[in-house]
Design a protein around this motif. Structure first.
Motif, PDB file in Angstrom:
ATOM      1  N   ILE A 143       1.013  -1.256   0.066  1.00  0.00           N
ATOM      2  CA  ILE A 143       0.021  -0.205   0.078  1.00  0.00           C
ATOM      3  C   ILE A 143       0.855   1.301   0.211  1.00  0.00           C
ATOM      4  N   GLY A 144       0.563   2.381  -0.831  1.00  0.00           N
ATOM      5  CA  GLY A 144       1.140   3.593  -0.710  1.00  0.00           C
ATOM      6  C   GLY A 144       1.580   4.210   0.568  1.00  0.00           C
ATOM      7  N   ARG A 145       2.686   4.779   0.582  1.00  0.00           N
ATOM      8  CA  ARG A 145       3.260   5.471   1.797  1.00  0.00           C
ATOM      9  C   ARG A 145       2.172   6.486   2.158  1.00  0.00           C
ATOM     10  N   ALA A 146       1.686   7.200   1.294  1.00  0.00           N
ATOM     11  CA  ALA A 146       0.437   8.244   1.837  1.00  0.00           C
ATOM     12  C   ALA A 146      -0.525   8.011   2.427  1.00  0.00           C
ATOM     13  N   VAL A 147      -1.193   6.506   1.791  1.00  0.00           N
ATOM     14  CA  VAL A 147      -2.159   5.969   2.318  1.00  0.00           C
ATOM     15  C   VAL A 147      -2.037   5.565   3.768  1.00  0.00           C
ATOM     16  N   LEU A 148      -0.984   4.887   3.962  1.00  0.00           N
ATOM     17  CA  LEU A 148      -0.595   4.472   5.467  1.00  0.00           C
ATOM     18  C   LEU A 148      -0.347   5.428   6.471  1.00  0.00           C
ATOM     19  N   GLN A 149       0.220   6.503   5.928  1.00  0.00           N
ATOM     20  CA  GLN A 149       0.603   7.790   6.605  1.00  0.00           C
ATOM     21  C   GLN A 149      -0.826   8.385   7.190  1.00  0.00           C
ATOM     22  N   ALA A 150      -1.727   8.467   5.924  1.00  0.00           N
ATOM     23  CA  ALA A 150      -3.073   9.069   6.366  1.00  0.00           C
ATOM     24  C   ALA A 150      -3.875   8.106   7.328  1.00  0.00           C
ATOM     25  N   LEU A 151      -3.782   7.146   7.299  1.00  0.00           N
ATOM     26  CA  LEU A 151      -4.354   6.269   8.111  1.00  0.00           C
ATOM     27  C   LEU A 151      -4.048   6.158   9.599  1.00  0.00           C
ATOM     28  N   ARG A 152      -2.745   6.084   9.576  1.00  0.00           N
ATOM     29  CA  ARG A 152      -1.842   6.329  11.050  1.00  0.00           C
ATOM     30  C   ARG A 152      -2.424   7.735  11.498  1.00  0.00           C
ATOM     31  N   ALA A 153      -2.264   8.620  11.035  1.00  0.00           N
ATOM     32  CA  ALA A 153      -2.576  10.048  11.320  1.00  0.00           C
ATOM     33  C   ALA A 153      -4.217  10.171  11.916  1.00  0.00           C
ATOM     34  N   ALA A 154      -4.982   9.432  11.159  1.00  0.00           N
ATOM     35  CA  ALA A 154      -6.427   9.561  11.473  1.00  0.00           C
ATOM     36  C   ALA A 154      -6.545   8.592  12.809  1.00  0.00           C
ATOM     37  N   SER A 155      -5.886   7.529  12.758  1.00  0.00           N
ATOM     38  CA  SER A 155      -6.102   6.739  14.313  1.00  0.00           C
ATOM     39  C   SER A 155      -5.382   7.539  15.496  1.00  0.00           C
ATOM     40  N   ALA A 156      -4.109   8.356  15.023  1.00  0.00           N
ATOM     41  CA  ALA A 156      -3.749   8.957  16.328  1.00  0.00           C
ATOM     42  C   ALA A 156      -4.719  10.055  16.687  1.00  0.00           C
TER      43      ALA A 156
END
Length: 324
Positions: A90-103
């Protein structure tokens, strides 16, 4: 639990569309949450389908979405549909966006193989999670920090939720509507979708448990067992038939199936019972006599343990009259 949305402010929900997505999962989320209303003209959710790319070829169709990943910054809930290739990076931007949303406290739910996306983002580490039973071994292999449970329809950890394949996504979405608003709202959506608000059991009732072993020397024994399921068979009976010691036979079963011969035998009896419940109108007592599980009470207990539902519930779901 996510706080209930005020009646005049729809809950902000984003559905993440990734290349290779499973269209049924995307549509399920949009339909369930899109039909949830507190009253005429009072939608419960404001839905935005978003993606890293605005348009992509998804095989049989091209999907164009209106929103980019920035939608995830404000979403209260994010739903991640399944993808056809669960092992795809999965693209880095997607993973970072999901991590930020969870945080920041957003609720994130996956449908089917969408659990692999959450796992790649590290959101399932240390948690129990589910996915389609076919993909469950791969999820466990690729992400050993995730406790994979392939028997349930969905798992709710509050901020992180996962579901099994296809129809289980509907179950999870209805569950979320019920939590966000109330059972009456969810029940109206269920009626519009012509599905039950809550289904009995888990994935175990759908799993075909008796794969052929790689060890060809075991196949004659298993065929013999299948022909003799009506008999009370002991480990000694199986060992004699296999011309093997009990210890060696137990080791071979553990290597091939991850269970003891006795556990495999119970699964074989339950699978035969499932076939009889699907194809015949035999009574429970008649089925008990054909599958060798002793009393009707023991049969019901073993069936519930292996299949996750009672024999009568299984027949209602999969019997010939249900299919008709």
């Amino acid at each position: 639990m996510t706080p209930r949305a005020p009646t005049n402010t729809p809950h902000r929900l984003a559905v993440l569309a990734l290349p290779g997505l499973i269209a049924f999962d995307l549509a399920s989320a949009c339909e369930v949450f899109g039909h949830a209303e507190l009253g005429p003209g009072q939608p419960c959710y404001r839905i935005a389908v978003c993606g890293e790319r605005k348009s992509f070829d998804n095989g049989s169709f091209t999907l164009t979405v209106r929103h980019g990943l920035s939608v995830l910054d404000e979403a209260q809930t994010i739903v991640v549909p399944g993808i056809a290739d669960p092992a795809a990076p999965i693209g880095r931007a997607v993973l970072q966006a999901l991590r930020a949303a969870s945080a920041r406290g957003a609720r994130i739910a996956s449908i089917c193989s969408g659990a692999f996306v959450l796992a790649q983002a590290g959101l399932l580490d240390g948690l129990s999670a589910t996915t389609h039973w076919v993909a469950a071994p791969l999820l466990a292999e690729l992400h050993p920090r995730v406790e994979v449970d392939a028997k349930v329809l969905y798992i709710d950890h509050g901020r992180i939720l996962t579901s099994a394949g296809a129809a289980a996504g509907l179950d999870l979405c209805l569950h979320m509507v019920r939590k966000d608003f109330d059972a009456a709202v969810a029940a109206r959506v269920a009626r519009l979708s012509v599905v039950p608000l809550h289904r009995e059991g888990g994935q175990a009732q759908f799993i075909q448990p008796l794969d052929l072993p790689a060890d060809r020397d075991l196949q004659p024994l298993l065929a013999w067992v299948e022909r003799n399921l009506h008999r009370p068979l002991s480990l000694d009976d199986l060992a004699r038939q296999a011309c093997s010691s009990q210890r060696t036979l137990n080791r071979r079963f553990q290597d091939q199936f991850g269970v003891s011969p006795a556990q495999w035998l119970i699964r074989a009896r339950v699978r035969r019972a499932q076939e009889l419940l699907e194809r015949t109108r035999l009574s429970i007592e008649q089925i008990v006599a054909k599958v060798g599980l002793g009393s009707a009470a023991n049969f019901r207990a073993q069936f519930q343990r292996v299949a996750g539902v009672s024999p009568s519930a299984y027949r209602r779901s999969f019997g010939a009259r249900s299919r008709a």
